[in-house]
Design a protein around this motif. Structure first.
Motif, PDB file in Angstrom:
ATOM      1  N   ASP A 501     -29.997-105.319  30.886  1.00 33.12           N
ATOM      2  CA  ASP A 501     -31.183-105.710  31.648  1.00 33.12           C
ATOM      3  C   ASP A 501     -32.422-105.635  30.767  1.00 33.12           C
ATOM      4  O   ASP A 501     -32.406-105.038  29.691  1.00 33.12           O
ATOM      5  N   VAL A 502     -33.496-106.209  31.241  1.00 28.93           N
ATOM      6  CA  VAL A 502     -34.787-106.101  30.553  1.00 28.93           C
ATOM      7  C   VAL A 502     -35.089-104.620  30.313  1.00 28.93           C
ATOM      8  O   VAL A 502     -34.869-103.775  31.183  1.00 28.93           O
ATOM      9  N   SER A 503     -35.590-104.309  29.120  1.00 30.94           N
ATOM     10  CA  SER A 503     -35.836-102.909  28.755  1.00 30.94           C
ATOM     11  C   SER A 503     -37.313-102.689  28.443  1.00 30.94           C
ATOM     12  O   SER A 503     -38.103-103.631  28.386  1.00 30.94           O
ATOM     13  N   ASP A 504     -37.659-101.438  28.218  1.00 29.33           N
ATOM     14  CA  ASP A 504     -39.043-101.086  27.930  1.00 29.33           C
ATOM     15  C   ASP A 504     -39.425-101.513  26.513  1.00 29.33           C
ATOM     16  O   ASP A 504     -38.604-101.474  25.595  1.00 29.33           O
ATOM     17  N   ALA A 505     -40.681-101.896  26.339  1.00 28.38           N
ATOM     18  CA  ALA A 505     -41.152-102.365  25.033  1.00 28.38           C
ATOM     19  C   ALA A 505     -41.014-101.306  23.944  1.00 28.38           C
ATOM     20  O   ALA A 505     -40.928-101.644  22.752  1.00 28.38           O
ATOM     21  N   SER A 506     -40.952-100.036  24.322  1.00 25.00           N
ATOM     22  CA  SER A 506     -40.806 -98.971  23.330  1.00 25.00           C
ATOM     23  C   SER A 506     -39.479 -99.073  22.588  1.00 25.00           C
ATOM     24  O   SER A 506     -39.339 -98.519  21.482  1.00 25.00           O
ATOM     25  N   LYS A 507     -38.509 -99.788  23.149  1.00 28.60           N
ATOM     26  CA  LYS A 507     -37.192 -99.904  22.528  1.00 28.60           C
ATOM     27  C   LYS A 507     -37.197-100.820  21.307  1.00 28.60           C
ATOM     28  O   LYS A 507     -36.170-100.974  20.634  1.00 28.60           O
ATOM     29  N   LYS A 508     -38.316-101.414  21.004  1.00 26.72           N
ATOM     30  CA  LYS A 508     -38.425-102.222  19.777  1.00 26.72           C
ATOM     31  C   LYS A 508     -38.401-101.336  18.535  1.00 26.72           C
ATOM     32  O   LYS A 508     -38.262-101.831  17.421  1.00 26.72           O
ATOM     33  N   LEU A 509     -38.570-100.036  18.731  1.00 27.36           N
ATOM     34  CA  LEU A 509     -38.352 -99.060  17.669  1.00 27.36           C
ATOM     35  C   LEU A 509     -37.282 -98.074  18.118  1.00 27.36           C
ATOM     36  O   LEU A 509     -37.194 -97.734  19.306  1.00 27.36           O
ATOM     37  N   TYR A 510     -36.471 -97.623  17.176  1.00 26.06           N
ATOM     38  CA  TYR A 510     -35.569 -96.517  17.458  1.00 26.06           C
ATOM     39  C   TYR A 510     -36.358 -95.206  17.374  1.00 26.06           C
ATOM     40  O   TYR A 510     -37.384 -95.123  16.679  1.00 26.06           O
ATOM     41  N   PRO A 511     -35.885 -94.179  18.057  1.00 30.86           N
ATOM     42  CA  PRO A 511     -36.564 -92.881  17.948  1.00 30.86           C
ATOM     43  C   PRO A 511     -36.231 -92.198  16.625  1.00 30.86           C
ATOM     44  O   PRO A 511     -35.227 -92.517  15.977  1.00 30.86           O
ATOM     45  N   ILE A 512     -37.065 -91.286  16.230  1.00 26.41           N
ATOM     46  CA  ILE A 512     -36.718 -90.412  15.108  1.00 26.41           C
ATOM     47  C   ILE A 512     -35.606 -89.477  15.590  1.00 26.41           C
ATOM     48  O   ILE A 512     -35.701 -88.896  16.670  1.00 26.41           O
ATOM     49  N   PRO A 513     -34.523 -89.352  14.840  1.00 27.67           N
ATOM     50  CA  PRO A 513     -33.394 -88.541  15.312  1.00 27.67           C
ATOM     51  C   PRO A 513     -33.807 -87.101  15.633  1.00 27.67           C
ATOM     52  O   PRO A 513     -34.637 -86.501  14.948  1.00 27.67           O
ATOM     53  N   TYR A 514     -33.213 -86.570  16.684  1.00 27.33           N
ATOM     54  CA  TYR A 514     -33.519 -85.202  17.125  1.00 27.33           C
ATOM     55  C   TYR A 514     -33.286 -84.192  16.012  1.00 27.33           C
ATOM     56  O   TYR A 514     -34.097 -83.285  15.796  1.00 27.33           O
ATOM     57  N   GLU A 515     -32.183 -84.351  15.288  1.00 22.91           N
ATOM     58  CA  GLU A 515     -31.863 -83.423  14.194  1.00 22.91           C
ATOM     59  C   GLU A 515     -32.937 -83.427  13.123  1.00 22.91           C
ATOM     60  O   GLU A 515     -33.243 -82.389  12.525  1.00 22.91           O
ATOM     61  N   VAL A 516     -33.544 -84.588  12.882  1.00 24.63           N
ATOM     62  CA  VAL A 516     -34.610 -84.698  11.892  1.00 24.63           C
ATOM     63  C   VAL A 516     -35.883 -84.042  12.425  1.00 24.63           C
ATOM     64  O   VAL A 516     -36.597 -83.346  11.692  1.00 24.63           O
ATOM     65  N   MET A 517     -36.176 -84.271  13.708  1.00 28.50           N
ATOM     66  CA  MET A 517     -37.361 -83.646  14.313  1.00 28.50           C
ATOM     67  C   MET A 517     -37.289 -82.123  14.228  1.00 28.50           C
ATOM     68  O   MET A 517     -38.309 -81.455  14.012  1.00 28.50           O
ATOM     69  N   LEU A 518     -36.093 -81.560  14.360  1.00 30.97           N
ATOM     70  CA  LEU A 518     -35.931 -80.109  14.302  1.00 30.97           C
ATOM     71  C   LEU A 518     -36.259 -79.539  12.933  1.00 30.97           C
ATOM     72  O   LEU A 518     -36.668 -78.379  12.819  1.00 30.97           O
ATOM     73  N   THR A 519     -36.062 -80.349  11.905  1.00 30.50           N
ATOM     74  CA  THR A 519     -36.218 -79.840  10.532  1.00 30.50           C
ATOM     75  C   THR A 519     -37.583 -80.131   9.931  1.00 30.50           C
ATOM     76  O   THR A 519     -37.861 -79.698   8.816  1.00 30.50           O
ATOM     77  N   ASN A 520     -38.432 -80.870  10.630  1.00 37.18           N
ATOM     78  CA  ASN A 520     -39.741 -81.204  10.073  1.00 37.18           C
ATOM     79  C   ASN A 520     -40.790 -81.200  11.179  1.00 37.18           C
ATOM     80  O   ASN A 520     -40.879 -82.136  11.977  1.00 37.18           O
ATOM     81  N   SER A 521     -41.579 -80.155  11.221  1.00 35.78           N
ATOM     82  CA  SER A 521     -42.600 -80.000  12.261  1.00 35.78           C
ATOM     83  C   SER A 521     -43.762 -80.968  12.081  1.00 35.78           C
ATOM     84  O   SER A 521     -44.627 -81.058  12.972  1.00 35.78           O
ATOM     85  N   ASN A 522     -43.826 -81.676  10.964  1.00 38.02           N
ATOM     86  CA  ASN A 522     -44.909 -82.643  10.751  1.00 38.02           C
ATOM     87  C   ASN A 522     -44.662 -83.969  11.463  1.00 38.02           C
ATOM     88  O   ASN A 522     -45.564 -84.815  11.517  1.00 38.02           O
ATOM     89  N   LEU A 523     -43.471 -84.164  11.999  1.00 36.69           N
ATOM     90  CA  LEU A 523     -43.121 -85.451  12.594  1.00 36.69           C
ATOM     91  C   LEU A 523     -43.487 -85.501  14.067  1.00 36.69           C
ATOM     92  O   LEU A 523     -43.289 -84.533  14.810  1.00 36.69           O
ATOM     93  N   LYS A 524     -43.997 -86.637  14.484  1.00 41.34           N
ATOM     94  CA  LYS A 524     -44.292 -86.915  15.883  1.00 41.34           C
ATOM     95  C   LYS A 524     -43.347 -88.012  16.358  1.00 41.34           C
ATOM     96  O   LYS A 524     -43.206 -89.040  15.698  1.00 41.34           O
ATOM     97  N   GLN A 525     -42.723 -87.808  17.517  1.00 43.23           N
ATOM     98  CA  GLN A 525     -41.734 -88.758  18.010  1.00 43.23           C
ATOM     99  C   GLN A 525     -42.379 -90.102  18.340  1.00 43.23           C
ATOM    100  O   GLN A 525     -43.552 -90.171  18.728  1.00 43.23           O
ATOM    101  N   ASN A 526     -41.613 -91.165  18.147  1.00 41.37           N
ATOM    102  CA  ASN A 526     -42.098 -92.504  18.486  1.00 41.37           C
ATOM    103  C   ASN A 526     -42.385 -92.612  19.983  1.00 41.37           C
ATOM    104  O   ASN A 526     -41.712 -91.968  20.801  1.00 41.37           O
TER     105      ASN A 526
END
Length: 531
Positions: A501-526
């Motif tokens: 089905d039609v999806s949200d426009a945010s899906k034009k980017l993939y998210p930063i992987p959760y495992e990566v977010m855990l290892t770098n506090s400088n990252l902000k999720q998409n």
């Protein structure tokens, strides 16, 4: 005197007889474990630098890699659950199809992880050259190699800026601090700067030692790709710059269209003059089980007898019927790129498999449902790994990038370029010819939810330049790029197809992987994602 010791575990790229035929070994290339290494010959340098190229193959083609990220999220291909076979796998393929992936999905993690592996390897080699651990024959050789590595690093960032957008720019191998996140526009500017600063130091040789490497024409093609997508990625159209980069490749005289599209994808395709940048493959020396396994995850197990395969395939991915229905039935690409109908053994015996252009839903399908991938040659006796080189950039793309940029900037000539590509795919030149006006019309793809759960009809007639989008789909199916094209044409999140089905426009980017977010506090999720 210090002892020079190099570990190259099986791994070295052999360029046989100065031709483009490659035997690509899979293990650790050029792992320098000493204080000095003095490569002297082209072979030495090739063995050294190819460590940095191996992650391109891994990130594109290994399980849940970039090819899947681009194709399974789009409107051409699907891996439905197969009765009695499987392919549910925790519903990862369903989430891909329906744009409901999570930050924990392997499909989100692997393209990030493997692509940064390439960046890290480039940075290591640049550091070793800078520190004198690797001593090259002369200054010109050193400058050329460092420029090649920087453009290669930029090519990895091309993958990341497309899939994830806002990623860290990491260039210093010795810096152990947590990298800062960069905006998508900053990553874009970095890629452009790295290529333009180094392009004139790159080799103009299109093949030989520079087959599968960053030569000048690959760099021009990469710039064209950046400019083609600039409006999406940074909000600024750069059509004329894309045209100029395409013109540079066209004027080089190094590349031509193959008379038969199929010749680009045969097993021994390394001599194709259409290929600009390829990932060299060899089923013997590349040892990753899933190194290049299109045949394994598309064909039903009965097809083992068709190709006398070493292993029985798994019968997963197939074409979405709506995409198949968009083809002109006289287009040779429909016949050449898909496996359909009654299947036979290599000796001519009818097998209990008959591929049809129908799939009930993402949740249920039989072994016969859906046309199967067949663009790449599956040679008789193939193993679990194909030996075909994988074309990342090819000359048809140069012609169509220029055509799209001409069309979008209001200039004439798109029809002539697209017709040039189409001509080899039709017996009738009249049928092959398409005009500028026709390319600006809507799409032949009949969009809408179309499975056993729901039937809706959106059509495609109101998609701006939809017919041009169709041309890209017909020419480049199964090559790991459809998502990028759908986003550029405003279709990726705004249309329904099959069980999507039609999806949200945010899906034009993939998210930063959760495992990566855990290892770098400088990252902000998409935007649009949590975790």
């Amino acid at each position: 005197m210090k002892t020079k010791k190099i570990i190259i575990v099986i791994g070295i790229l052999l360029l046989i007889c100065n031709t483009s035929c490659t035997e690509l070994y899979d293990d650790s290339y050029g792992s320098v474990v000493t204080e000095r290494f003095n490569p002297e010959s082209e072979e030495d340098i090739s063995a050294l630098i190819n460590a940095a190229y191996v992650p391109w193959r891994k990130t594109m083609l290994l399980w849940n890699g970039v090819v899947r990220a681009q194709e399974l999220s789009a409107d051409q291909d699907v891996i439905p659950a197969r009765i009695g076979i499987g392919w549910i796998d925790g519903y990862i393929y369903k989430r891909w199809h329906q744009h409901t992936w999570t930050t924990n999905d392997d499909s989100v993690y692997q393209p990030w992880n493997r692509t940064f592996e390439g960046i890290n390897t480039v940075n290591r080699l640049l550091y070793q050259i800078d520190q004198g651990v690797i001593v090259l024959p002369d200054e010109d050789t050193q400058n050329a190699l460092m420029s090649e590595l920087k453009v290669l690093r930029a090519s990895y960032y091309y993958i990341l800026v497309d899939l994830y957008g806002n990623v860290p720019i990491v260039t210093d191998y010795s810096d152990t601090s947590l990298p800062q996140q960069s905006k998508r526009s900053e990553v874009f500017d970095f890629i452009i700067q790295e290529i333009t600063d180094n392009i004139n130091n790159l080799s103009e040789e299109a093949r030989g030692y520079y087959y599968g490497r960053m030569n000048k024409w690959v760099a021009h093609t990469l710039l064209a790709k950046m400019y083609l997508n600039a409006e999406v990625w940074i909000g600024e159209p750069m059509w004329q710059k894309c045209i100029e980069e395409c013109n540079a490749v066209m004027a080089s005289g190094n590349y031509n269209l193959e008379a038969n599209q199929k010749n680009i994808f045969i097993t021994e395709n390394q001599d194709s003059k259409e290929i600009i940048f390829a990932l060299p493959m060899d089923e013997k020396y590349v040892t990753d089980w899933n190194a290049f396994d299109f045949h394994m995850y598309t064909l039903a197990q009965e097809n083992q007898e068709t190709y006398d395969m070493t292993y029985a395939p798994w019968g997963g991915v197939c074409a979405i019927p709506q995409f198949i229905d968009s083809f002109n039935p006289n287009d040779k690409r429909l016949k050449d790129n898909y496996i359909k109908g009654q299947q036979y053994s290599s000796s001519g015996k009818a097998l209990s498999i008959n591929y049809t252009n129908s799939v009930p839903s993402i949740d249920e399908s039989d072994k016969d449902d859906g046309y199967r991938w067949g663009k790449f040659e599956y040679k008789i006796g193939c193993t679990n790994r194909l030996g075909n080189d994988f074309p990342v950039f090819r000359y048809a793309d140069i012609l169509l990038m220029k055509a799209e940029s001409l069309m979008r900037s209001g200039q004439s000539g798109a029809g002539e370029l697209v017709s040039e590509v189409r001509m080899r795919n039709f017996d009738s030149s009249q049928e092959a010819t398409v005009t500028d006006a026709e390319l600006s019309m809507g799409s032949n793809y009949n969009y809408g939810r179309r499975d056993s759960y729901s039937q809706t009809y959106e059509g495609g007639s109101n998609i701006t330049y939809g017919r041009f989008l169709d041309e890209l789909g017909w020419e480049f199916c199964q090559e790991g790029r459809r998502r990028q094209d759908l986003i550029r044409f405003g279709v990726f999140t705004t249309r329904s197809w099959f069980s999507h089905d039609v999806s949200d426009a945010s899906k034009k980017l993939y998210p930063i992987p959760y495992e990566v977010m855990l290892t770098n506090s400088n990252l902000k999720q998409n935007p649009g994602y949590s975790g």
